[in-house]
Design an enzyme around this catalytic site. Sequence first.
Site, mmCIF file in Angstrom:
data_model
loop_
_atom_site.group_PDB
_atom_site.id
_atom_site.type_symbol
_atom_site.label_atom_id
_atom_site.label_comp_id
_atom_site.label_asym_id
_atom_site.label_seq_id
_atom_site.Cartn_x
_atom_site.Cartn_y
_atom_site.Cartn_z
ATOM 1 N N TYR A 284 1.144 7.640 19.184
ATOM 2 C CA TYR A 284 2.075 6.964 18.277
ATOM 3 C C TYR A 284 3.254 7.882 18.041
ATOM 4 C CZ TYR A 284 0.721 9.912 14.290
ATOM 5 O OH TYR A 284 0.509 10.963 13.453
ATOM 6 N N CYS A 285 4.371 7.286 17.514
ATOM 7 C CA CYS A 285 5.487 8.142 17.137
ATOM 8 C C CYS A 285 6.198 7.603 15.907
ATOM 9 C CB CYS A 285 6.423 8.431 18.302
ATOM 10 S SG CYS A 285 7.066 7.025 19.195
ATOM 11 N N ARG A 286 7.479 7.232 16.029
ATOM 12 C CA ARG A 286 8.250 6.960 14.804
ATOM 13 C C ARG A 286 8.162 5.534 14.313
ATOM 14 N NH1 ARG A 286 13.066 10.143 17.476
ATOM 15 N NH2 ARG A 286 12.493 12.273 16.911
#
Lengths: 221, 221
Positions: B177-179
């Site tokens: 996952y990221c932003r």
Amino acid sequence: MSIRNPKQALYEQFSIVAKALGHPLRLEMIEHLAQGGRSVEALAAKLSQPVANISQHLQALRRAGIVSAERDGKFVHYSLADDSVLSAFAAVRGVAERQLAEVDRIVRGYFDARDDMRPVTRDELQTLMRDGLVTLIDVRPKDEFALGHVPGAINVPLGKVRAWSTDAAIGREIVAYCRGPWCVMSFEAVAALRALGHSARRLEDGMPEWKAAGLPVAVVA
Amino acid sequence: MSIRNPKQALYEQFSIVAKALGHPLRLEMIEHLAQGGRSVEALAAKLSQPVANISQHLQALRRAGIVSAERDGKFVHYSLADDSVLSAFAAVRGVAERQLAEVDRIVRGYFDARDDMRPVTRDELQTLMRDGLVTLIDVRPKDEFALGHVPGAINVPLGKVRAWSTDAAIGREIVAYCRGPWCVMSFEAVAALRALGHSARRLEDGMPEWKAAGLPVAVVA
DNA sequence: CTGTCATTCAACAATTCTATTGAATGACGA
DNA sequence: TCGTCATTCAATAGAATTGTTGAATGACAG
């Protein structure tokens, strides 16, 4: 157009939607369209604006995917493209309500003077209606009422509220609603009714929110 | 300024918020600020933009009540004013996703090529983590990870994903996952991992949404 | 086919927004 | 107090948005 990576391209698309919401007249148009679809001319009449101006703003809204158009004979019928438009409007309104002091100032200066009581929530209203404790009035114009209203509501357009309240035998509290949470008409109606000695309150928001909450909607046959 | 009735005045306020959201760079700034507050300079560096430009856009966002500023020594620390900002962003994004064909085109053309599988939902992830079935990686830069991450996640910045995946003994599926939901980095990470023969999927959205859902957040001491 | 009418388009001036540049501000450390 | 440095302000040119006007389009009725 410069070369863009997908991230920038997506932000650009999102900004198109936000940009389209970024004009007071377009927001007002959305609120009106939320009551039900309309032709360009009808909308222009409601907003007292030149037809060409409304047409252009409708184009802008359509490019942003906010409204959809459907030709119906010589009219073009515009309506909100999706319920997600209403949530976007509500979310933007929510930010403004919480963060902009000017909103608070306007509300205190104008609305509070006309309604110093807590509004009725949708849940409360349903209970009150079930128990027959209130008279519910829809103070929008007749045409908007016809396109959809809360079951059990009586249509009393704002201009007729005074006459109605003296004619009708009202022994119960009155609850008024109109187009949305800050729709001026319900505030005016409540103020007028109280001035005449009636017990009156506002519903916390209007028809589109009622519908969006999945509650039943009545239509004039 | 012309005389306005309260209705118009309110629409004008709401439009200020929407207008502030109506610029791709400002949306990107909001997504970055959603990872955690930042100084003007730090934000400018993240976005590869001149400091003065970022400063001006921050002023615009502040006037709209979207970000709040707090002086901290010689730095000014900016952060999102309210969680309602994230819902507004999400709502605008939602309209674009549903209504703008261009969004679909971008997503299909770029993202789908890198991730043809259904993303993992937050609920699924919690179950998988509890049962020890997956390795969760946070592919954002170290500083953003430090400001808050999903408990149990390992920080593997995008540039280090290849090296990490060959070094580490991974016997389980990897979730990245990221932003946010369309943050490019997690798509890239999944693509890279699959190319190396690993089993990898994306989390459906990013850190800000995780936090907004009221789920626990870990911070580097 | 022709006239009528709802809607859209095209073109204009006025206004607002944007990015860039360089100077001004204001807080910190010496 | 003075220099440094993060941030903001001010000014500019260029671009985009806005409202208005009048003409063009396209569908219906006769």
